[in-house]
Design an enzyme around this catalytic site. Structure first.
Site, PDB file in Angstrom:
ATOM      1  N   LYS A 150       5.396   6.342 -14.800  1.00 32.37           N
ATOM      2  CA  LYS A 150       6.704   6.847 -14.389  1.00 32.37           C
ATOM      3  C   LYS A 150       7.422   5.699 -13.692  1.00 32.37           C
ATOM      4  CE  LYS A 150       4.367  10.086 -12.082  1.00 32.37           C
ATOM      5  NZ  LYS A 150       5.011  11.271 -12.661  1.00 32.37           N
ATOM      6  N   ARG A 151       8.710   5.883 -13.405  1.00 33.13           N
ATOM      7  CA  ARG A 151       9.405   4.840 -12.671  1.00 33.13           C
ATOM      8  C   ARG A 151       8.712   4.570 -11.335  1.00 33.13           C
ATOM      9  NH1 ARG A 151      14.409   2.948 -14.706  1.00 33.13           N
ATOM     10  NH2 ARG A 151      14.459   1.791 -12.746  1.00 33.13           N
ATOM     11  N   LYS A 205       3.861  16.658 -20.699  1.00 32.02           N
ATOM     12  CA  LYS A 205       3.363  15.949 -21.888  1.00 32.02           C
ATOM     13  C   LYS A 205       1.857  15.754 -21.805  1.00 32.02           C
ATOM     14  CE  LYS A 205       7.824  13.684 -21.958  1.00 32.02           C
ATOM     15  NZ  LYS A 205       8.597  12.553 -21.412  1.00 32.02           N
ATOM     16  N   LYS A 218       7.306   8.651  -5.479  1.00 30.58           N
ATOM     17  CA  LYS A 218       6.331   9.001  -6.522  1.00 30.58           C
ATOM     18  C   LYS A 218       4.914   8.570  -6.134  1.00 30.58           C
ATOM     19  CE  LYS A 218       9.842   8.706 -10.177  1.00 30.58           C
ATOM     20  NZ  LYS A 218       9.899  10.023 -10.843  1.00 30.58           N
ATOM     21  N   HIS A 236      19.608  17.128 -10.771  1.00 31.01           N
ATOM     22  CA  HIS A 236      18.278  16.573 -11.015  1.00 31.01           C
ATOM     23  C   HIS A 236      17.620  15.956  -9.795  1.00 31.01           C
ATOM     24  CE1 HIS A 236      18.365  16.751 -15.493  1.00 31.01           C
ATOM     25  NE2 HIS A 236      19.670  16.704 -15.275  1.00 31.01           N
ATOM     26  N   THR A 285       8.470  15.399 -16.005  1.00 28.45           N
ATOM     27  CA  THR A 285       8.318  15.893 -17.377  1.00 28.45           C
ATOM     28  C   THR A 285       7.074  15.301 -18.034  1.00 28.45           C
ATOM     29  OG1 THR A 285       9.990  14.248 -17.954  1.00 28.45           O
ATOM     30  CG2 THR A 285      10.693  16.541 -17.937  1.00 28.45           C
TER      31      THR A 285
END
Ligand code: 26Q
Length: 815
Positions: free
Chosen positions: A544-545, A656, A550, A357, A652
């Site tokens: 998100k985290r 969504k 990110k 991952h 992910t």
């Protein structure tokens, strides 16, 4: 399928209330009502939820250190197709089903993407009729709850098991398992055979707690089995005379209790940084050993031939955290079953498959040899033997010492868990096309060259039942009105929506649904934070985290740029925007925490600046998790997927959002690549460095953030805001963030991509002016999102990995 009439249900509900709580319904608390309802549902499914039939279908066991399930009531009602009957029945009893749905706990037994993926996979395995079960840990404390105090993240323990037991679980004391830690291992001769003796081990009892995983409108009910660590109970018969003796002092007994209970006490809150903690290693072996022993016991109960094992059982390991499945299965086959090394190895390698991952070096697990040796002496011996044989094989094949070192399982006093997984499994997969390509060509290049046939891609997916049908019932209803309900079992049918892309009436309906979802979210924001957000503004969301890669910072820099622009040109016509963040930072990740503080301070500044006339709002929603995602995602217009290209394995939430009609603002990273293939450049917003450019910078250097900073005055102004007092109530956190960008040369190319991002954001604003075009794009996104159902993903895992060349699962092979 279960069928129950409304009157039967009411009777049942009432008598359950008496048997559990001995009181009338009108005196019950919400919690009690919920327990009663769950108990009724468990009774209804009990007959079908029997022990799995290992002798028929091949069984899949999905080992994951995290399962981020989310609330279960609504999902269970939906999958059992009883929501309406039960809603009506409860209404007759003066109970509002929605109140019960909202009062359920959301078990936070995972950090983020990886844990939620495991939960989506369970849902899909049951829904496509696969016999697939989860093994994990029943953490006493889930991921911390996040509070903001003066804009700083404060972590509060997540004591989710307030009731001692969780409403959907069933404990099975008769299936408890002994897990052995530490002690001394040696070989003894018995009638000419060598026998492994393990003395003075510390016995820990693994107690299984089962949660039913109900398939969508089929008869399949699988199991998520979570293990709790305990001191062996008095009637637990498995501890042997070879165990360490704890009959000594009171203090010793207390220490022993602590040793055992500590193991499943708390989920590690770290999702991207490996820190070799002993307790974490204990957790990994604890649930792996319990699970493997459980599978073996079940297998033997059915008196099956051990050489058929890999035809009946598939063991999948979700990242390297369950990597000890390899030596544990070997241990059972060697020491308990008494097989030769070669036979045991053949079974093991044909049973285990592995998903990677991440490509981030700091997240790769490497355990010190000394730690494993002491904690798991027998397991270490087996790893050593696997490594020895593997190195012989590599040396013969390559005669290239540095290559052999890179591929070794044990090197420099550490066990490299990814290398162990790759060497010991028949399948290695990445989670999106680009990610798998990077594994093959860069990170795992040596392994790919050695065994190319092991490598494959399985692009992630999401449970559309939860993320569309349950979370967005109005959109789901509109879709069904337009194309019927076959899409619920075959999401590729969503494609039929495309024929409405020019239909103004339908696009208006889509618009109204989005608006209503935005109103719901606005109400939450007003209630919680007393911030007025306009549902007519663009809802631009990044949830998100929190991690530097990110790039929440990139989003923030653009917000600051926009802020300055509005102040500089007050009469400029701009589309009002609401920027929404949700993100937890790992408690020990200082920079991430600083970024949270900076975003909160900027939010305060902007939300209280009357000059903006409400054109701009920034909301950082606390304690982001599954339940909040279900509220936020259906309300989003824009989905921010802006990681540094190459760093996000898949993502992910991007899927969504797309399924709920948001448009994606993205780098060509992770599964954004697949989104782009499906909708094209005109139906999303792309920006930023390409994968090649990033890889090239990483290899050859050539990036200087400070040069860029000096050459772009607008950008410089915003970066300087971090340290010049422009942002009120900001202390050294601003400097920390500044330093990451300037002093440490901006590892994630935030400044490098800032211009390109701003341009894409401007294009987005322009487009939003024409609601018709916007909604058309939104519809095209929904229509093409069918490929992202995790049903598709799971069928691919079945077809290409678990059931490949396997006769007994022909039915699923054809799915
Ligand atoms: C490991 C060792 C010690 C402590 C914690 C951990 C740990 C725990 C969780 C390491 C990593 C995680 C979670 C990683 C994760 O969520 N990765 C994400 O997986 C998603 C599903 O495949 C992808 O979509 C994301 O891109 C990836 O970041």
């Amino acid at each position: 399928m279960i069928t129950i009439s409304k009157s039967k249900f009411k009777q049942y509900f009432e008598s359950k209330m008496y048997s559990l709580y001995a009181q009338p319904i009108n005196e019950a608390s919400n919690e009690q009502l919920l327990n009663v309802l769950a108990s009724v549902l468990k009774d209804l499914i009990a007959k079908r939820w029997v022990d799995t039939k290992i002798d028929k279908q091949k069984e899949v066991y999905y080992f994951s250190i995290e399962f981020l399930l989310g609330r279960q009531l609504q999902s269970n009602l939906l999958n059992l197709d009883v929501e309406n009957i039960i809603r009506e029945g409860l209404k007759d009893l003066n109970i509002d089903l929605d109140d019960l749905i909202k009062s359920e706990v959301d078990p936070a037994l995972g950090n983020g993407g990886l844990g939620r993926l495991a939960a989506c996979f369970l849902d899909s395995m049951a829904s496509v009729g696969m016999s697939g079960h989860g093994y994990g840990i029943r953490y006493q404390y889930g991921l911390f709850k996040q509070k903001f105090v003066n804009g700083f993240q404060v972590e509060v323990p997540d004591n989710w098991l307030t009731q001692e037991s969780y409403l959907w679980e069933v404990v099975r004391p008769n299936k408890a398992i002994l897990v052995k830690f530490e002690g001394d291992v040696y070989l003894e001769e018995h009638n000419g055979n060598l026998k492994v003796i393990h003395k003075n081990y510390i016995p820990v009892m693994a107690m299984p707690y089962d949660i039913p995983i109900i398939g969508y409108e089929n008869d399949c009910i699988n199991t998520l089995r979570l293990w709790k660590s305990e001191i062996p109970r008095r009637d637990f018969g498995q501890t042997t005379a070879d165990a360490k003796n704890y009959s000594g002092s009171y203090e010793e007994a207390l220490n022993y209790r602590y040793y055992t209970e500590e193991i499943s006490q708390v989920l590690y809150p770290n999702d991207s940084n490996y820190a070799g903690r002993l307790l974490r290693l204990k957790q990994e072996y604890f649930f792996v050993s319990a699970g493997i022993q459980d599978i073996y016991r079940k297998y033997k109960k059915h008196k099956l031939n051990i050489h058929e094992f890999s035809n009946k059982v598939a063991i999948h390991i979700n990242d390297t955290h369950p990597a000890l499945c390899v030596p544990e299965l070997m241990r059972i086959l060697l020491d308990v079953e008494g097989l030769s090394w070669d036979d045991a190895w053949e079974i093991t390698i044909n049973t285990i498959s592995y998903t990677n991952h991440t490509i981030m070096a700091e997240a790769m697990e490497k355990w010190p040899v000394d730690m494993i040796k002491k904690l798991l002496p027998r397991i270490y011996m087996i790893i050593e033997e696997i490594n020895k044989r593997y190195v012989i094989y590599l040396n013969n094949k390559y005669k290239d010492q540095s290559k052999v070192n890179r591929m070794s399982i044990i090197i420099d006093g550490n066990v490299n868990m990814a290398n162990l997984c790759i060497a010991s499994s028949y399948s290695v997969n990445g989670v999106a096309k680009l990610h798998t390509e990077i594994l093959k060509k860069e990170v795992l290049k040596d392994f790919y060259e050695d065994t190319p046939y092991k490598f494959n891609n399985k692009t992630n997916g999401i449970a559309h039942r939860r993320w569309l049908m349950s979370a967005n019932p109005n959109l789901s209803g509109l879709i069904t009105d337009l194309i019927g309900d076959e899409w619920k079992k075959d999401t590729f049918k969503l494609k039929e929506l495309e024929k409405y892309k020019d239909d103004k009436i339908i696009l208006d309906k889509l618009d109204i649904i989005k608006y209503e979802n935005k109103v719901k979210l606005s109400n939450y924001i007003i209630d919680k934070y007393n911030i007025n957000v306009d549902p007519n503004s663009i809802f631009d969301v990044q949830i998100k985290r929190l991690h530097a890669y990110k790039r929440q910072l990139l989003n923030l820099i653009n917000i600051m740029t926009l802020y300055h622009r509005i102040l500089d040109y007050p009469d400029m016509e701009i589309q009002p925007r609401t920027f929404i963040f949700g993100a937890k930072a790992a408690p020990g990740y200082y920079l991430a925490k600083c970024i949270i503080k900076v975003i909160n301070s900027v939010a305060d500044l902007i939300n209280n600046d009357y000059r903006l006339k409400d054109k701009l709002k920034v909301v950082f929603i606390e304690n982001y998790g599954v339940s909040l995602a279900e509220l936020i995602i259906p309300a989003a217009n824009v989905s921010e997927q802006i990681s540094t290209t190459t760093k996000e394995a898949s993502g992910t939430s991007n899927m969504k959002f797309m399924m709920n009609g948001a448009l994606t603002m993205a780098t060509l990273d992770g599964a954004n690549v697949e989104i782009n293939e499906l909708v094209g450049n005109n139906n999303m917003f792309l920006f930023g460095l390409s994968a090649e450019e990033v890889l090239n910078y990483n290899k050859n250097g050539g990036y200087s953030s400070i040069d860029l900073y000096h050459s772009d005055l607008k950008l410089k102004q915003v970066v300087d805001d971090l340290i010049n007092g422009f942002i009120p109530n900001l202390g050294k956190e601003g400097r920390e963030v500044y330093d990451s960008l300037i002093t440490y040369n901006d590892e994630y190319f935030v400044l490098r991509d800032a211009k390109s991002y701003e341009k894409a954001q401007r294009r987005l604003s322009e487009l939003y002016k024409n609601k018709y075009d916007w909604n058309k794009m939104s519809l095209i996104n929904i229509a093409n999102s069918g490929a992202f159902s995790s049903d598709r993903t799971i069928k691919e895992y079945g077809r290409d990995i678990w059931f490949k060349g396997c006769e007994i699962n022909g039915k699923i092979n054809k799915l």
